[in-house]
Motif scaffolding. Structure first.
Motif, short mmCIF file in Angstrom:
data_model
loop_
_atom_site.label_atom_id
_atom_site.label_comp_id
_atom_site.label_asym_id
_atom_site.label_seq_id
_atom_site.Cartn_x
_atom_site.Cartn_y
_atom_site.Cartn_z
N LEU A 1 -31.61 -26.94 3.19
CA LEU A 1 -30.22 -25.89 3.58
C LEU A 1 -29.99 -26.26 5.11
N TYR A 2 -28.54 -26.56 5.25
CA TYR A 2 -28.03 -26.90 6.57
C TYR A 2 -27.02 -25.91 6.96
N ASN A 3 -27.09 -25.45 8.32
CA ASN A 3 -26.18 -24.49 8.80
C ASN A 3 -25.95 -24.86 10.19
N VAL A 4 -24.56 -24.72 10.38
CA VAL A 4 -23.97 -25.25 11.78
C VAL A 4 -23.13 -23.99 12.32
N GLY A 5 -23.16 -23.54 13.45
CA GLY A 5 -22.80 -22.48 14.00
C GLY A 5 -21.70 -23.07 15.29
N HIS A 6 -20.64 -22.61 15.37
CA HIS A 6 -19.69 -23.08 16.75
C HIS A 6 -19.12 -21.92 17.27
N VAL B 1 -10.98 -18.44 27.00
CA VAL B 1 -11.41 -18.75 28.58
C VAL B 1 -11.64 -20.46 28.41
N VAL B 2 -11.24 -20.91 29.61
CA VAL B 2 -11.69 -22.42 29.69
C VAL B 2 -13.30 -22.35 29.86
N ASP B 3 -13.88 -23.35 29.10
CA ASP B 3 -15.26 -23.53 28.98
C ASP B 3 -15.59 -25.12 29.57
N ARG B 4 -16.24 -25.01 30.62
CA ARG B 4 -16.33 -26.25 31.37
C ARG B 4 -17.49 -27.27 30.93
N ASN B 5 -18.29 -26.33 29.89
CA ASN B 5 -19.51 -27.14 29.18
C ASN B 5 -19.51 -27.17 27.75
N LEU B 6 -18.69 -27.90 27.11
CA LEU B 6 -18.66 -27.71 25.55
C LEU B 6 -19.64 -28.58 24.76
N THR B 7 -20.64 -28.88 25.66
CA THR B 7 -21.92 -29.50 24.76
C THR B 7 -22.77 -28.59 24.25
N ASN B 8 -22.85 -27.47 24.63
CA ASN B 8 -23.57 -26.13 24.05
C ASN B 8 -22.71 -25.09 23.17
#
Length: 188
Positions: free
Chosen positions: A7-12, A17-24
């Motif tokens: 079972l695979y789950n993804v959360g975003h 507000v401007v987020d300077r780090n989109l990698t997390n």
């Protein structure tokens, strides 16, 4: 998945507000789902008694008490020695049966045995031995799902192993006549 599997789950996460780090801003995880099923099988015969050399029908009743479906369920019935196999039919369910004449065994399978549904039946027709005797058939069931009753039984047996070891020790002391050692072992 009801039959088990990955079972695979993804959360975003997003923000106005401007987020300077989109990698997390996202994460994912895999979970292994193990199917569990409490399978049950029963075997009855009709007529009983049967006359020597006459037809006899074994009825196999199959149940899945869940909680999961049982994928690739298999029923194996060993026929009594001296009997002649005539055929197998599913009284309910989509069971496919095959007879192995070398082992004198009937194996029936179904891709999915649902949980909580009505009992399913398989009928095996045989001819009783030509000479009078007491005959006995056997049946077992299995699937790709973990049988919860079997797993629970194994857990209980494992939990009781230390007690069994202690009792074995006590019997050894009794057999040896070591009464002082027995009293010491019981109260330690």
């Amino acid at each position: 998945p009801p039959a088990g599997g990955p079972l695979y789950n993804v959360g975003h996460v997003t923000s106005s507000v401007v987020d300077r780090n989109l990698t997390n801003n996202s994460a994912q995880t895999w979970t292994t789902v193990i199917a569990r099923a409490d399978l049950s099988v029963d075997l009855t015969d009709l007529p009983d008694p049967v006359y020597a050399g006459m037809p006899l029908t074994y009825t196999i009743q199959v149940d899945n008490y869940g909680p999961s479906v049982a994928a690739n369920a298999r029923v194996t019935s060993t026929l009594p020695a001296g009997t002649v196999f005539l055929g197998a039919t599913a009284g309910s369910g989509n069971w496919a049966c095959a007879y192995d004449s070398n082992l004198h065994v009937v194996i029936c399978s179904i891709p999915v045995l649902t949980n909580g549904g009505p009992s399913q039946e398989i009928h095996l027709r045989i001819i009783a031995p030509a000479s009078p005797s007491t005959i006995s058939g056997s049946v077992s069931i299995g699937s790709n799902a973990l049988d919860t009753a079997l797993a629970k039984t194994k857990e209980v047996i494992k939990a009781l192993e230390p007690a069994f070891a202690k009792i074995k020790e006590w019997f050894g002391l009794i057999k040896a006549g070591d009464w002082n050692g027995l009293v010491k072992s019981v109260f330690s």
